[in-house]
Structure formats: structure tokens, C-alpha cells
Write a protein that holds these residues in place. Sequence first.
Motif, PDB file in Angstrom:
ATOM      1  N   ALA A 123       0.834  -1.211   0.000  1.00 41.75           N
ATOM      2  CA  ALA A 123       0.000   0.000   0.000  1.00 41.75           C
ATOM      3  C   ALA A 123       0.868   1.259   0.000  1.00 41.75           C
ATOM      4  N   LEU A 124       1.967   1.225   0.756  1.00 44.76           N
ATOM      5  CA  LEU A 124       2.860   2.385   0.795  1.00 44.76           C
ATOM      6  C   LEU A 124       3.562   2.585  -0.540  1.00 44.76           C
ATOM      7  N   VAL A 125       3.901   1.507  -1.229  1.00 43.71           N
ATOM      8  CA  VAL A 125       4.544   1.633  -2.538  1.00 43.71           C
ATOM      9  C   VAL A 125       3.568   2.224  -3.552  1.00 43.71           C
ATOM     10  N   ILE A 126       2.324   1.773  -3.510  1.00 44.35           N
ATOM     11  CA  ILE A 126       1.300   2.356  -4.393  1.00 44.35           C
ATOM     12  C   ILE A 126       1.175   3.858  -4.121  1.00 44.35           C
ATOM     13  N   ALA A 127       1.151   4.216  -2.816  1.00 40.58           N
ATOM     14  CA  ALA A 127       1.072   5.636  -2.458  1.00 40.58           C
ATOM     15  C   ALA A 127       2.304   6.392  -2.949  1.00 40.58           C
ATOM     16  N   THR A 128       3.473   5.750  -2.897  1.00 40.20           N
ATOM     17  CA  THR A 128       4.713   6.410  -3.332  1.00 40.20           C
ATOM     18  C   THR A 128       4.665   6.752  -4.811  1.00 40.20           C
ATOM     19  N   PHE A 129       4.139   5.832  -5.648  1.00 45.71           N
ATOM     20  CA  PHE A 129       3.997   6.133  -7.077  1.00 45.71           C
ATOM     21  C   PHE A 129       3.125   7.371  -7.276  1.00 45.71           C
TER      22      PHE A 129
END
Length: 391
Positions: free
Chosen positions: A322-328
Amino acid sequence: MLKHLFKLIWNKKKENFLLISEILISFMVIFAVFTLLVYNYQNYKLPAGFDAEDVWSVDLGVMNISKHKDSASVVHENLRNVMKDLHQVKSISFSNGNVPFADNYISMGLTYNKKDIYPDVYSVEDSYKDVLRLTLVSGRWFSPEDNGREKSTIIINEEAKQQLFGSGNAIGKVITQFDDKMKVIGVVENIKGQSDFKVATAGVYQRIDTGRIRGMSQMLVRLAPGMDAAFEGKMYKLIASTIKSTNLEIKHLVDMKADKNKESTIPMIIFFIVAGFLIINVALGIFGVLWYNINKRRAEIGLRRAIGATARSVSIQLVGEALVIATFSLIIGSFFAVQFPLLKVFDLPASVYLQAQFLAILFIYLLVVICALYPGKQAASIYPAVALHEE
């Protein structure tokens, strides 16, 4: 681990496109909210530049005065003497209608070395500084020695000094208004005369002379602390009987300031409410997508548990995804956010945009973590045997 998560999300970018877009839009809205919040907070922290407590603004209305200048001077002086007989009155100053927190604005064009500014103009008396307790930065305030000078004397605030002289000395410089020459004798601290949330604009103080005395229909009165409505009624009757005026009105500067602050805070509150509903929708969207993905990946999670993955590692992986998706989303959003200070959008200081961007990034990460924790915990509680049996 981090590299693996980025690779995993990138390979599923089509599946995560809507969630990335949703977080991106949320970031831009949160960025706008924090920009407004940071800007108003920075303005609120600035010193007011004067003391509005126990100061009343008296609008004298239409006074019954003849066109003769001496007649206007006599009326003003009589009123001053009558007011001074009240021991609750500490100081009095007549001025034009451009008093703090009023809806009147008077400006004029000033020039110095081909630099033009259009500051607010305050026509004041020598006692004006004491009534509002202005802070003198350099030079001096008006005094009787300014009577009969060849050049008019003026006092400017710090913002006007910055616009005309930068970091240089302003005292003794001559500013022109068309053919009139005016000498700067003092610089006062900026006053926030519009609201606590608005920055001070350039301002110029002119000394009242006989040519402008008929237009001085405003009176500022500093009183002893604790004056109530009974004293206000007494003062109203005294003024009305002295000057024979119509439309006489008395206002407290603190109440006028509160009204002006409401004009600034109400739009902010409405904006925050709208943004709050959007944030709730985004949070529900993130929560729903993660919950759906967990149910969709029960076999995968069960297999991982079966080959030795701990519940904690499974939970951390889902939160990490979820954090990686938010980072994109934040990488794309930050690209647009940094354009605001570069292009000077809305002409706000760059520090406002940078602080707002930083706060918006933290907020989005916090929101994503909160929304991912419970689904991650639910995923960690899946028993391997049950998940594989269902599959």
C-alpha cells in the motif's frame, strides 16, 4: 524487500491504476488544503503591529458643519475637550475612514527613483500613535514641529519601505505624488488592519492639516479597561449632543477584528469540510481495495504461511504494498506540486508550498498506513490449511 515490492506493484500497474489515480487526486487536494492552512498560520503568527484592546471606533456620520475650515476645526476641538472630561478616556485621535478592520480603503500612487507603489493612506493626528500603540521602527512620529514645513512629512510602514527602498535607509528620503514632494520622517511596524489572517499591505501615514480636516469623520478612542454598554450609551449621548450628527455609530475594534477574522475562517472551514469528505471517500476506497485484494489472494497468503512466513511478515508486506502504491502517486503529485513555487502560482512564498507539500506527503502516508493496518492484520490471521483447502 523494498525492491521486490516496487517490482511487484509495477508489474500490476494496470490493476493498481485507479487506486494510484485516487491517491494522486487526494494528494493534490490535501496539498491545496495545507497550502491554505500554512499560509494563514504564517500570517496569524505575524505581530499585529498595534493594540486593538479597549479601543473604540466612532463614526461621526454626517456632521452639521459649515464649509469654512475653521468651523470644522472648532467642532473637532470642542468634541475633543468634551471627551477628555471623561476620566475613562485615555487618548483620542481623529482620522479618515481608513481605520483598522473597517471596509474603507484609501490609496494613492507614490514614486521614488522610478519605483511606483500604491499604498493605503491613513490621515492621522499626532495622538494616533498613542491610541493604537504603534511601534516606531526608525525615525520619529509626527509632532508640532511639522507645522508649516515646505515639504509635507509622511511616515511609512515596513512594507512600503521594503518596496521603495529595500534594505536601505528611508529616513529623509523624498517621495513624490505627481508634483507634490513628501519627506519620510519615520518608519512604523506593519499593522494587520484587515484581519489576523491577512498580511499587511504597504501603508503611508499623513498628518491631518486644515485642508483635510473636514474629511476626518472617524474618531479612535482608547479607554480604560472594562468599559461596558452603560458607558457606551453615555458616550454616545455625549457625542451626539456635542456635534449634532446623524448616523453616529460606535464600534469596538476587537469586535470588528472578530468579524473580519470570520470572513477569512469561514471559507477555510467550508474548504476543510469538503476536503474531509474526499479524504473519507479515499480512505474507504483504499480500505476496500486492500480488503478485496486479500480475499483475492487468500491462496497466495496461505501458501506463504505454509512455507514458513510469519503473520507479522505477511502483514508488513501488505502494508508495504500500500505504501509503494502511495509512493507512485506521490512522485507524480510532487512533480506537479513543485511547479507552484517555480511558476509563482498565487504569488505565495516558496516556503508555504514546500511546507504544504511535506505535510501532504506525511498525511497521505499516514492515511494509507491506517487504512492498510486492519486488512493486513486480517491477512496475517489466515490459517494456511484453511486457505489451501478452500483453493
